[in-house]
Design a protein around this motif. Structure first.
Motif, PDB file in Angstrom:
ATOM      1  N   VAL A  23       0.712  -0.923   0.416  1.00  0.00           N
ATOM      2  CA  VAL A  23      -0.014  -0.098  -0.038  1.00  0.00           C
ATOM      3  C   VAL A  23       0.747   1.294   0.247  1.00  0.00           C
ATOM      4  CG1 VAL A  23      -1.974  -1.462   1.149  1.00  0.00           C
ATOM      5  CG2 VAL A  23      -0.193  -0.022   2.945  1.00  0.00           C
ATOM      6  N   LEU A  24       2.257   1.271   0.275  1.00  0.00           N
ATOM      7  CA  LEU A  24       2.966   2.337   0.322  1.00  0.00           C
ATOM      8  C   LEU A  24       3.180   2.319  -0.413  1.00  0.00           C
ATOM      9  CD1 LEU A  24       4.804   2.146   4.129  1.00  0.00           C
ATOM     10  CD2 LEU A  24       2.702   3.421   3.652  1.00  0.00           C
ATOM     11  N   THR A  25       3.591   1.689  -1.027  1.00  0.00           N
ATOM     12  CA  THR A  25       4.381   1.670  -2.995  1.00  0.00           C
ATOM     13  C   THR A  25       3.824   2.211  -3.564  1.00  0.00           C
ATOM     14  OG1 THR A  25       5.670  -0.217  -2.354  1.00  0.00           O
ATOM     15  CG2 THR A  25       5.774   0.202  -4.560  1.00  0.00           C
ATOM     16  N   ALA A  26       1.802   1.523  -3.369  1.00  0.00           N
ATOM     17  CA  ALA A  26       0.907   2.102  -4.148  1.00  0.00           C
ATOM     18  C   ALA A  26       1.235   3.863  -4.024  1.00  0.00           C
ATOM     19  CB  ALA A  26       0.162   1.697  -4.575  1.00  0.00           C
ATOM     20  N   GLU A  27       0.619   4.004  -3.035  1.00  0.00           N
ATOM     21  CA  GLU A  27       0.520   5.316  -2.927  1.00  0.00           C
ATOM     22  C   GLU A  27       1.382   6.722  -3.664  1.00  0.00           C
ATOM     23  OE1 GLU A  27      -0.961   9.179  -1.355  1.00  0.00           O
ATOM     24  OE2 GLU A  27      -2.200   7.732  -1.160  1.00  0.00           O
ATOM     25  N   PRO A  28       1.117   7.431  -4.249  1.00  0.00           N
ATOM     26  CA  PRO A  28       1.853   8.597  -4.628  1.00  0.00           C
ATOM     27  C   PRO A  28       2.240   9.572  -4.129  1.00  0.00           C
ATOM     28  CG  PRO A  28      -0.418   8.623  -5.151  1.00  0.00           C
ATOM     29  CD  PRO A  28      -0.834   7.348  -4.997  1.00  0.00           C
ATOM     30  N   GLY A  29       1.595   9.923  -3.251  1.00  0.00           N
ATOM     31  CA  GLY A  29       2.416  10.592  -2.175  1.00  0.00           C
ATOM     32  C   GLY A  29       3.154  10.535  -1.437  1.00  0.00           C
ATOM     33  N   LEU A  30       3.204   8.879  -1.435  1.00  0.00           N
ATOM     34  CA  LEU A  30       4.885   8.796  -0.501  1.00  0.00           C
ATOM     35  C   LEU A  30       6.158   7.759  -1.300  1.00  0.00           C
ATOM     36  CD1 LEU A  30       2.221   6.967   2.438  1.00  0.00           C
ATOM     37  CD2 LEU A  30       3.819   9.333   2.909  1.00  0.00           C
ATOM     38  N   GLU A  31       6.859   8.044  -1.023  1.00  0.00           N
ATOM     39  CA  GLU A  31       8.258   6.901  -1.415  1.00  0.00           C
ATOM     40  C   GLU A  31       8.394   6.050  -0.729  1.00  0.00           C
ATOM     41  OE1 GLU A  31      10.958   9.128  -3.258  1.00  0.00           O
ATOM     42  OE2 GLU A  31       9.875  10.795  -4.687  1.00  0.00           O
ATOM     43  N   LEU A  32       8.854   4.793  -0.495  1.00  0.00           N
ATOM     44  CA  LEU A  32       8.898   3.506  -0.208  1.00  0.00           C
ATOM     45  C   LEU A  32      10.398   3.817   0.197  1.00  0.00           C
ATOM     46  CD1 LEU A  32       7.631   1.404   1.865  1.00  0.00           C
ATOM     47  CD2 LEU A  32       8.364   0.250  -0.233  1.00  0.00           C
ATOM     48  N   GLU A  33      10.833   4.027   0.935  1.00  0.00           N
ATOM     49  CA  GLU A  33      12.696   4.188   1.460  1.00  0.00           C
ATOM     50  C   GLU A  33      12.731   2.249   1.796  1.00  0.00           C
ATOM     51  OE1 GLU A  33      12.923   6.841   5.126  1.00  0.00           O
ATOM     52  OE2 GLU A  33      13.472   7.517   3.813  1.00  0.00           O
ATOM     53  N   HIS A  34      14.068   2.324   1.319  1.00  0.00           N
ATOM     54  CA  HIS A  34      15.153   0.899   1.571  1.00  0.00           C
ATOM     55  C   HIS A  34      14.681  -0.130   0.358  1.00  0.00           C
ATOM     56  CE1 HIS A  34      17.264   3.822   4.689  1.00  0.00           C
ATOM     57  NE2 HIS A  34      15.604   3.696   5.295  1.00  0.00           N
ATOM     58  N   GLY A  35      14.300   0.347  -0.270  1.00  0.00           N
ATOM     59  CA  GLY A  35      13.297  -0.990  -1.204  1.00  0.00           C
ATOM     60  C   GLY A  35      12.613  -1.897  -0.583  1.00  0.00           C
ATOM     61  N   GLY A  36      12.172  -1.665   0.860  1.00  0.00           N
ATOM     62  CA  GLY A  36      11.252  -2.856   2.050  1.00  0.00           C
ATOM     63  C   GLY A  36      11.437  -2.881   3.096  1.00  0.00           C
ATOM     64  N   PRO A  37      11.242  -3.983   3.599  1.00  0.00           N
ATOM     65  CA  PRO A  37      11.996  -3.528   5.718  1.00  0.00           C
ATOM     66  C   PRO A  37      12.944  -3.633   5.163  1.00  0.00           C
ATOM     67  CG  PRO A  37       9.606  -5.636   3.932  1.00  0.00           C
ATOM     68  CD  PRO A  37      10.116  -4.875   3.145  1.00  0.00           C
ATOM     69  N   VAL A  38      13.641  -3.360   6.540  1.00  0.00           N
ATOM     70  CA  VAL A  38      14.552  -3.297   6.631  1.00  0.00           C
ATOM     71  C   VAL A  38      14.956  -3.435   8.877  1.00  0.00           C
ATOM     72  CG1 VAL A  38      15.356  -1.781   5.557  1.00  0.00           C
ATOM     73  CG2 VAL A  38      14.625  -0.628   7.587  1.00  0.00           C
ATOM     74  N   GLU A  39      16.065  -4.204   8.577  1.00  0.00           N
ATOM     75  CA  GLU A  39      16.207  -4.461  10.421  1.00  0.00           C
ATOM     76  C   GLU A  39      16.059  -2.847  11.087  1.00  0.00           C
ATOM     77  OE1 GLU A  39      19.725  -6.624  11.241  1.00  0.00           O
ATOM     78  OE2 GLU A  39      19.473  -8.664  10.148  1.00  0.00           O
ATOM     79  N   ARG A  40      15.341  -3.423  12.399  1.00  0.00           N
ATOM     80  CA  ARG A  40      15.129  -2.447  13.480  1.00  0.00           C
ATOM     81  C   ARG A  40      16.429  -1.396  13.543  1.00  0.00           C
ATOM     82  NH1 ARG A  40      16.554  -1.463  18.678  1.00  0.00           N
ATOM     83  NH2 ARG A  40      17.601  -3.580  19.293  1.00  0.00           N
ATOM     84  N   PRO A  41      16.350  -0.386  13.295  1.00  0.00           N
ATOM     85  CA  PRO A  41      16.967   1.117  13.500  1.00  0.00           C
ATOM     86  C   PRO A  41      17.706   1.368  14.862  1.00  0.00           C
ATOM     87  CG  PRO A  41      14.939   1.819  13.203  1.00  0.00           C
ATOM     88  CD  PRO A  41      14.640   0.534  12.842  1.00  0.00           C
ATOM     89  N   GLU A  42      18.872   0.873  15.318  1.00  0.00           N
ATOM     90  CA  GLU A  42      19.951   1.221  16.670  1.00  0.00           C
ATOM     91  C   GLU A  42      18.821   2.443  17.667  1.00  0.00           C
ATOM     92  OE1 GLU A  42      23.479   1.662  17.127  1.00  0.00           O
ATOM     93  OE2 GLU A  42      23.726  -0.297  15.888  1.00  0.00           O
ATOM     94  N   TRP A  43      18.344   3.145  17.221  1.00  0.00           N
ATOM     95  CA  TRP A  43      17.799   4.114  18.306  1.00  0.00           C
ATOM     96  C   TRP A  43      16.374   4.111  18.051  1.00  0.00           C
ATOM     97  CZ3 TRP A  43      13.324   6.126  15.121  1.00  0.00           C
ATOM     98  CH2 TRP A  43      13.692   5.376  13.580  1.00  0.00           C
ATOM     99  N   ARG A  44      15.734   2.850  17.430  1.00  0.00           N
ATOM    100  CA  ARG A  44      14.136   2.696  17.940  1.00  0.00           C
ATOM    101  C   ARG A  44      14.212   1.501  19.407  1.00  0.00           C
ATOM    102  NH1 ARG A  44      10.601  -1.348  17.471  1.00  0.00           N
ATOM    103  NH2 ARG A  44      11.555  -2.398  15.987  1.00  0.00           N
ATOM    104  N   PRO A  45      13.735   1.304  20.414  1.00  0.00           N
ATOM    105  CA  PRO A  45      14.273   0.744  21.342  1.00  0.00           C
ATOM    106  C   PRO A  45      13.280  -0.565  20.980  1.00  0.00           C
ATOM    107  CG  PRO A  45      13.756   2.812  22.235  1.00  0.00           C
ATOM    108  CD  PRO A  45      13.695   3.320  20.682  1.00  0.00           C
ATOM    109  N   VAL A  46      13.634  -1.565  21.403  1.00  0.00           N
ATOM    110  CA  VAL A  46      12.300  -2.866  21.561  1.00  0.00           C
ATOM    111  C   VAL A  46      11.024  -2.772  22.518  1.00  0.00           C
ATOM    112  CG1 VAL A  46      12.571  -5.753  21.420  1.00  0.00           C
ATOM    113  CG2 VAL A  46      14.410  -4.817  20.846  1.00  0.00           C
TER     114      VAL A  46
END
Length: 223
Positions: free
Chosen positions: A178-201
């Motif tokens: 749905v994010l790829t299909a939305e013209p007002g947004l651009e999906l970053e990194h081409g898809g899912p990525v691992e949790r960034p260090e700054w986001r706590p578990v």
């Protein structure tokens, strides 16, 4: 733009309110709560300053919210959840840590986004581990769908980012689609990525990983 999700995209959780949470709800809401109203929020008035504002939809018990707010005092955060014990816990945590860059809504963050957040006003939106509704007949209840993506694109400022996280593979695939299909947004990194260090578990995330679930962090930006 309004959001017409029906039925609700979340399951109300039962939980006992502790005396400390109840006290916080009664004494701290006036200081930290998003006030009642129907019109658009004036975000600079809400926080008493002009700073980037992020909306977090669903914060559980507020542990991650507190950690991220404390780590980034230059960003203001509206945190919304329907779980009253969690609201009380977050209010208490804000008071104990002396944080003033968070305002709390005891209610549906998706409705707040649709009804009270002005267009182009948010630096970010966070949706961490929304209800996955794993049964196929319930997928229509999921928060992150095409209508939600269009609303996010409208509410984000240019350069603003949506950050989703889920431990359900099919939901991650839906988010990407749905994010790829939305013209007002651009999906970053081409898809899912691992949790960034700054986001706590989160507590929910840890439980999912203990069950062998893979966690996906998904980003989209408004150009």
């Amino acid at each position: 733009m309004t959001l017409n999700h029906a039925p609700a995209t979340y399951k109300l959780r039962r939980g006992r309110i502790t005396p400390g949470q109840r006290l916080a709800l009664g004494t701290l809401a006036d200081r930290f709560a998003v006030g009642d109203g129907d019109g658009p929020l004036d975000l600079s008035t809400l926080f008493g300053r002009d700073a980037p504002v992020v909306l977090e939809i669903g914060f559980g018990m507020g542990i991650t919210t507190l950690a991220m707010a404390e780590a980034d005092p230059g960003t203001d955060l509206i945190a919304a959840d329907v779980h009253t014990p969690g609201v009380g816990a977050l209010l208490r945590g804000l008071h104990e840590r002396g944080l003033d860059n968070v305002r709390v809504l005891n209610g549906d963050g998706a409705e707040l986004l649709a009804q009270r957040i002005p267009s182009g006003s948010l630096a970010g939106i966070r949706v961490y581990f929304p209800d996955p509704w794993p049964k196929a007949r319930h997928h229509k209840r999921r928060l992150v769908d095409a209508e939600f993506a269009a609303l996010v694109a409208d509410r984000l400022a240019p350069g603003g980012r949506l950050h989703c996280a889920t431990d359900w593979e099919h939901y991650a695939q839906q988010m990407v689609a749905v994010l790829t299909a939305e013209p007002g947004l651009e999906l970053e990194h081409g898809g899912p990525v691992e949790r960034p260090e700054w986001r706590p578990v989160t507590k929910y995330e840890a439980r999912g990983m203990a069950r062998g679930h893979a966690v996906a962090d998904i980003f989209a930006v408004r150009p």
